[in-house]
Design a protein around this motif. Structure first.
Motif, mmCIF file in Angstrom:
data_model
loop_
_atom_site.group_PDB
_atom_site.id
_atom_site.type_symbol
_atom_site.label_atom_id
_atom_site.label_comp_id
_atom_site.label_asym_id
_atom_site.label_seq_id
_atom_site.Cartn_x
_atom_site.Cartn_y
_atom_site.Cartn_z
ATOM 1 N N ILE A 212 15.222 -5.258 -0.238
ATOM 2 C CA ILE A 212 15.476 -3.825 -0.066
ATOM 3 C C ILE A 212 14.334 -3.016 -0.705
ATOM 4 O O ILE A 212 14.141 -3.037 -1.919
ATOM 5 C CB ILE A 212 16.829 -3.440 -0.701
ATOM 6 N N GLU A 213 13.611 -2.325 0.156
ATOM 7 C CA GLU A 213 12.440 -1.571 -0.294
ATOM 8 C C GLU A 213 12.843 -0.135 -0.604
ATOM 9 O O GLU A 213 13.677 0.450 0.077
ATOM 10 C CB GLU A 213 11.396 -1.604 0.838
ATOM 11 N N TYR A 214 12.246 0.448 -1.616
ATOM 12 C CA TYR A 214 12.527 1.850 -1.962
ATOM 13 C C TYR A 214 11.274 2.702 -1.799
ATOM 14 O O TYR A 214 10.164 2.180 -1.785
ATOM 15 C CB TYR A 214 13.059 1.956 -3.397
ATOM 16 N N VAL A 247 9.194 -4.297 -4.181
ATOM 17 C CA VAL A 247 8.335 -3.258 -4.759
ATOM 18 C C VAL A 247 7.106 -3.069 -3.878
ATOM 19 O O VAL A 247 6.332 -4.004 -3.676
ATOM 20 C CB VAL A 247 7.884 -3.657 -6.182
ATOM 21 N N ASP A 248 6.950 -1.866 -3.343
ATOM 22 C CA ASP A 248 5.715 -1.515 -2.650
ATOM 23 C C ASP A 248 4.938 -0.634 -3.618
ATOM 24 O O ASP A 248 5.450 0.386 -4.084
ATOM 25 C CB ASP A 248 6.061 -0.761 -1.357
ATOM 26 N N LEU A 249 3.716 -1.051 -3.937
ATOM 27 C CA LEU A 249 2.981 -0.341 -4.997
ATOM 28 C C LEU A 249 2.788 1.146 -4.697
ATOM 29 O O LEU A 249 2.678 1.951 -5.612
ATOM 30 C CB LEU A 249 1.621 -1.006 -5.249
ATOM 31 N N GLY A 250 2.753 1.514 -3.431
ATOM 32 C CA GLY A 250 2.530 2.920 -3.084
ATOM 33 C C GLY A 250 3.783 3.768 -3.117
ATOM 34 O O GLY A 250 3.731 4.975 -2.867
ATOM 35 N N HIS A 251 4.928 3.158 -3.421
ATOM 36 C CA HIS A 251 6.194 3.881 -3.327
ATOM 37 C C HIS A 251 6.705 4.352 -4.689
ATOM 38 O O HIS A 251 7.856 4.108 -5.058
ATOM 39 C CB HIS A 251 7.247 3.019 -2.636
ATOM 40 N N HIS A 252 5.817 5.000 -5.415
ATOM 41 C CA HIS A 252 6.206 5.530 -6.730
ATOM 42 C C HIS A 252 5.599 6.903 -6.902
ATOM 43 O O HIS A 252 4.568 7.212 -6.303
ATOM 44 C CB HIS A 252 5.699 4.604 -7.844
ATOM 45 N N PHE A 274 6.615 -8.228 -3.136
ATOM 46 C CA PHE A 274 5.659 -7.139 -3.236
ATOM 47 C C PHE A 274 5.069 -6.739 -1.918
ATOM 48 O O PHE A 274 4.788 -7.582 -1.081
ATOM 49 C CB PHE A 274 4.474 -7.598 -4.093
ATOM 50 N N HIS A 275 4.852 -5.447 -1.773
ATOM 51 C CA HIS A 275 3.943 -4.936 -0.765
ATOM 52 C C HIS A 275 2.752 -4.383 -1.537
ATOM 53 O O HIS A 275 2.867 -3.368 -2.212
ATOM 54 C CB HIS A 275 4.594 -3.821 0.054
ATOM 55 N N PHE A 276 1.618 -5.063 -1.457
ATOM 56 C CA PHE A 276 0.436 -4.633 -2.208
ATOM 57 C C PHE A 276 -0.373 -3.607 -1.419
ATOM 58 O O PHE A 276 -0.592 -3.754 -0.209
ATOM 59 C CB PHE A 276 -0.485 -5.821 -2.476
ATOM 60 N N ILE A 322 0.732 -8.006 1.739
ATOM 61 C CA ILE A 322 -0.055 -6.763 1.773
ATOM 62 C C ILE A 322 0.656 -5.787 2.698
ATOM 63 O O ILE A 322 1.216 -6.189 3.716
ATOM 64 C CB ILE A 322 -1.479 -7.061 2.282
ATOM 65 N N ASP A 323 0.674 -4.519 2.314
ATOM 66 C CA ASP A 323 1.148 -3.478 3.224
ATOM 67 C C ASP A 323 0.155 -2.325 3.120
ATOM 68 O O ASP A 323 0.320 -1.432 2.291
ATOM 69 C CB ASP A 323 2.559 -3.024 2.826
ATOM 70 N N ALA A 324 -0.882 -2.407 3.911
ATOM 71 C CA ALA A 324 -1.937 -1.398 3.807
ATOM 72 C C ALA A 324 -2.310 -0.914 5.194
ATOM 73 O O ALA A 324 -1.903 -1.472 6.200
ATOM 74 C CB ALA A 324 -3.159 -1.991 3.112
HETATM 75 MN MN MN Z 1 5.987 -1.300 2.362
#
Ligand code: MN
Ligand code: RM4
Ligand code: MN
Length: 424
Positions: A212-214, A247-252, A274-276, A322-324
């Motif tokens: 579950i991604e936030y 955790v997606d690093l861009g989602h903060h 992770f989604h980096f 990776i999610d870029a």
């Molecule tokens: Mn993502």
């Protein structure tokens, strides 16, 4: 197109003497070198099927040419990446952007290139042609039962595709939220989301997980129904053992201490993966390590410490992906750079003197604790990463090899200049 092994070996040969000198230097004071090398060799990061084309913004898209026109061509591109870095042996599909119509053939093609399938991702943030109900106001969180039902069924269908490909996880990211105060009843939206996820959860095969991604904002700008790690963890805990937080690093929000979040999720056994990517402002989806490599190192430091504390296997007990998005770079070059940055941060975390750090913490020696971390961060570990690649049959410098072998030029010859891959 496929990259031939002997060509990589030729290029490695040219760089070998210089590489050895650098490797000797960094290996000199590293008693646990063998352990670092075997962990680096085992480490792989999945490539998302939606990141192989040039990404656009809402203002435009500038295609670079030779982009994959089909799922088969996307798999070929991941094969190229993996041949060069030997660290990207899986692909993650986004449905319906990439539907495996002929699953056995798709699986066989991937296997031939040494690849397998990572998590499958559902998409209830866009309307598809011929779709009965619109997701304009959300999907799993909605008051409207018909829309929710459609979104639930889509997720169940995605699991079915995944089963055919031997995926083991469903990754759910919802854009559900609200744009204006008053639009939503937060409790009801949360409750509806939970009930919808419960229905999907009951259809998961025994050996599957739900991730579950936030995300705190975008495309909604007042509230997001799964807005932060607390809300995701709450859902995961209510759902059960198969559900955990991604955790997606861009989602903060800016300056969030992501490493602390990671540490506590690990402690709870609820860190899915992770989604980096990297970012300066929001969900910028920039190349990993391009903006804040120190933060990436601090995250890996917590990952290594926290996984070791639970006896977990670094390479496989968490989903690494990776999610870029790449607006101005060649997507393959960008992905190669991202994987390198991840491996560099991982290598730095592996060389932290953990027992010295522990005693510095116990003595409240703040200065020494900082020195120990920064000693690792400021070490040039690139020769270790290069050596891991060499030992696994990859290139010492994947980006150089990609350019030297003129991969993009060949892809343009094969596929043409005006090709557009599916994705965002
Ligand atoms: Mn993502
Ligand atoms: C979202 C989120 C999801 C990704 C979509 C395309 O911001 O990061 O993981 O599937 O973008
Ligand atoms: Mn995102």
């Amino acid at each position: 197109m496929q990259v031939e092994k002997y060509k990589i070996e030729e290029l490695n040969h040219q760089e070998l003497a210089e590489h050895k000198r650098k490797l000797d230097f960094v290996s000199h004071n590293l008693p646990w070198l063998d352990d670092v090398m075997s962990k680096l060799q085992a480490f792989n990061v999945a490539i998302p099927s939606w990141a192989l084309g040039t990404g656009g913004t809402r203002f435009g898209r500038f295609s670079g040419g030779g982009e994959p026109r089909s799922l088969e061509e996307k798999i070929e591109d991941v094969g190229v990446i993996n041949a060069l870095n030997k660290s990207s042996n899986s692909i993650s599909l986004h449905i319906p952007w990439d539907i495996p119509d002929n699953a056995p053939a798709i699986k066989a093609l991937a296997a031939q290139l040494g690849l397998h399938f990572d998590a499958v991702n559902s998409n209830t943030f866009q309307d598809q042609p011929n779709q009965k109900h619109s997701y304009k106001f959300g999907s799993l969180h909605l008051v409207d039962n018909a829309v929710r039902k459609q979104a639930i069924e889509h997720n169940i269908e995605v699991i079915k595709y995944g089963v055919q490909l031997d995926s083991k996880a469903l990754s759910v990211w919802l854009s559900d939220g609200s744009n204006f105060p008053g639009q939503l009843n937060f409790r009801q939206a949360f409750q509806n989301t939970l009930e919808s996820l419960q229905e999907i959860y009951t259809t998961l095969p025994d050996d599957w997980k739900m991730w579950i991604e936030y995300k705190p904002f975008e495309p909604n700008f007042y509230s997001t129904t799964i807005g932060d790690w607390g809300q995701s963890l709450l859902l995961a805990n209510k759902l059960g053992a198969k559900a955990s937080t991604l955790v997606d690093l861009g989602h903060h929000l800016p300056n969030t201490n992501i490493e602390q979040i990671v540490s506590l999720l690990l402690m709870e056994g609820k860190l899915a993966g992770f989604h980096f990517n990297d970012s300066k402002y929001g969900d910028d989806d920039l190349t990993v390590g391009s903006i804040n490599p120190y933060q990436l190192f601090l995250i890996f430091n917590e990952l290594v410490e926290g996984m070791d504390a639970r006896g977990m296997t670094h390479a496989t007990d968490i989903g690494w992906m990776i999610d870029a998005s790449h607006n101005v770079k060649d997507p393959i070059e960008d992905l190669l750079q991202s994987v390198q940055a991840i491996k560099i941060a991982y290598a730095q975390a592996l060389i932290v003197d953990k027992s010295a750090l522990k005693s510095a913490q116990q003595n409240n020696d703040v200065t020494l604790a900082q020195e120990i971390l920064q000693q690792a961060y400021r070490t040039d570990v690139r020769p270790l990463v290069a050596q891991a690649s060499l030992l696994s049959g990859g290139a010492l410098s994947p980006v150089n090899a990609y350019r030297n072998l003129q991969v993009r030029e060949n892809l343009i010859k094969e596929r043409g200049l005006k090709t557009v891959a599916t994705g965002l």
